[in-house]
Design a protein around this motif. Structure first.
Motif, short mmCIF file in Angstrom:
data_model
loop_
_atom_site.label_atom_id
_atom_site.label_comp_id
_atom_site.label_asym_id
_atom_site.label_seq_id
_atom_site.Cartn_x
_atom_site.Cartn_y
_atom_site.Cartn_z
N PRO A 126 0.80 -1.23 0.00
CA PRO A 126 0.00 0.00 0.00
C PRO A 126 0.83 1.27 0.00
CG PRO A 126 0.05 -0.94 2.20
CD PRO A 126 0.78 -1.90 1.31
N THR A 127 2.10 1.18 0.39
CA THR A 127 2.94 2.38 0.50
C THR A 127 4.39 2.05 0.12
OG1 THR A 127 3.53 1.94 2.80
CG2 THR A 127 1.55 3.27 2.43
N LYS A 128 5.16 3.12 -0.06
CA LYS A 128 6.59 2.95 -0.31
C LYS A 128 7.29 2.31 0.89
CE LYS A 128 6.97 6.97 -3.40
NZ LYS A 128 7.57 8.32 -3.57
N THR A 129 6.83 2.65 2.08
CA THR A 129 7.43 2.07 3.28
C THR A 129 7.28 0.56 3.31
OG1 THR A 129 6.94 4.09 4.52
CG2 THR A 129 7.40 2.11 5.81
N ALA A 130 6.13 0.06 2.87
CA ALA A 130 5.90 -1.38 2.84
C ALA A 130 6.84 -2.06 1.85
CB ALA A 130 4.45 -1.67 2.46
N VAL A 131 7.08 -1.43 0.71
CA VAL A 131 8.04 -1.98 -0.26
C VAL A 131 9.43 -2.02 0.36
CG1 VAL A 131 9.15 -1.60 -2.50
CG2 VAL A 131 6.70 -1.16 -2.24
N TYR A 132 9.80 -0.96 1.07
CA TYR A 132 11.10 -0.90 1.72
C TYR A 132 11.23 -2.00 2.78
CZ TYR A 132 14.77 0.68 4.90
OH TYR A 132 15.86 0.74 5.70
N ASN A 133 10.18 -2.23 3.54
CA ASN A 133 10.22 -3.28 4.57
C ASN A 133 10.52 -4.64 3.95
OD1 ASN A 133 9.62 -1.48 6.64
ND2 ASN A 133 7.42 -1.90 6.57
#
Length: 363
Positions: free
Chosen positions: A147-154
């Motif tokens: 849902p977010t860029k942060t989730a991709v980073y995680n």
């Protein structure tokens, strides 16, 4: 193409509604919905299917109650049986419930590709059952829709997609935006709701909308007592609307806790009623992951009654305030939040076309 969508809890019904609406726009896709029964109360389940015109489940497993292990084990067994009968091209799961993990395990064991919607979310609190569910589901999924860029980073920080790669089944990680934004845009202006719920709003006071249901909160007498006392203190000056989750209701009775008489208690709300109240209230207090974002989409500040949140973006831009269960902290953050304006950044959670993007990938 046949998609098997597995749902079991209130937030998943909302997300499934957005996805199912989009599936109707694609020719050649047959959706088979499996309802595990994890949320079995009609007010937590049936009303969502009725209000949002979600196709009726082909299978309803009626599995609820019991321990996490017992529930998950039963779900795996029954879902595996269904998947062997239906033989879908893909199994779609949402979020982080026991239903999510059960479907992911069942599908992975028999080699059916899994699409995990809301992949990559992390609270970094392994004492939460939801954190375990989401991590394990990500590990076995082919399509990880973040849902977010942060989730991709995680996911990248954990070695995904490389850890999921094989010669024959490459893993796909994609920031599709948040499917909950689709749902708010789809149902936020609906007039098909019980208008009497609006009678709970006051024009002479601040209106505060409260939900509380997470296991780590309501199963703890100390935490629940502190939160209920804080909400009671706020109710002395504001109009508090509090639809009570069945788990919370049972805990209040078990721990012999009484709510402040000014608090307006109700049964759980349908999704459209909830959106209408949030649109008109001044502040949201919740331990729900989904409601944090719904408040943001509707430009309302939120008090998060948890120690951690998956939605760090909201904290970073002061749209939501994390305060745990400490009474003084809750009241302090309340005073700050009630007078704050929500900063609404464009495309923080996508453009509201997540469902279409997901189906385009799967089709």
């Amino acid at each position: 193409m046949k998609i098997c969508t597995v749902v079991g809890a209130r937030p998943q019904f909302i997300k499934a509604a957005a996805l199912s609406q989009q599936i109707k726009n694609f020719n050649g896709i047959n959706e088979v919905i499996v309802h595990t029964g994890q949320h079995y109360d009609p007010q937590m389940s049936d009303v969502f299917f009725e209000q949002m015109s979600i196709p009726r489940p082909v299978y309803n497993l009626a599995i609820n109650g019991g321990s996490h292990g017992s529930m998950t084990g039963k779900m795996i067994q029954h879902i595996e049986h269904i998947l062997l009968i239906e033989n879908p091209d893909c199994v779609v799961v949402f979020g982080d419930t026991n239903s999510t993990l059960s479907a992911a395990i069942a599908a992975s064991k028999i080699g059916i590709p899994i699409a995990h919607i809301e992949a990559g979310l992390r609270s970094f609190n392994m004492s939460m059952p939801e954190e375990i569910n989401r991590i394990l589901t990500d590990r076995v999924s082919k399509f990880l829709f973040c849902p977010t860029k942060t989730a991709v980073y995680n996911l990248a920080n954990e070695g995904i997609p490389s850890v999921n790669l094989s010669k024959n089944i490459p893993c796909i990680v994609e920031n599709t935006g948040d499917i909950m934004y689709d749902a708010v845009k789809m149902f936020g202006n609906s007039e098909s709701f019980d208008k009497t719920i609006l009678n709970r709003l006051r024009s002479d006071k601040k209106n505060i909308f409260v939900t509380l249901h997470r296991q780590e909160n309501v199963d703890s007498p100390d935490k629940l007592t502190s939160m209920i006392n804080a909400i009671g203190s706020i109710a002395q000056e504001a109009n508090v609307i509090f639809p009570i989750h069945p788990r919370t209701k049972n805990s209040l009775k078990k721990f012999k806790l009484n709510l402040h008489p000014n608090i307006q208690v109700s049964n759980p709300l349908g999704y459209i009623e909830l959106l209408q109240i949030v649109k008109r209230c001044d502040l949201v207090m919740t331990d729900s992951g989904g409601l944090q974002k719904e408040a943001y989409f509707l430009k309302k500040p939120a008090i998060i009654l948890r120690e951690q949140t998956e939605w760090l973006e909201l904290i970073e831009q002061n749209s939501a305030f994390l305060c745990g269960s400490d009474l003084d902290m809750i009241l302090s953050k309340y005073r700050k939040a009630i007078n704050s304006d929500v900063v609404h950044r464009s495309n923080l959670f996508g453009a509201g076309d997540t469902s279409q993007r997901i189906i385009s990938f799967l089709h």
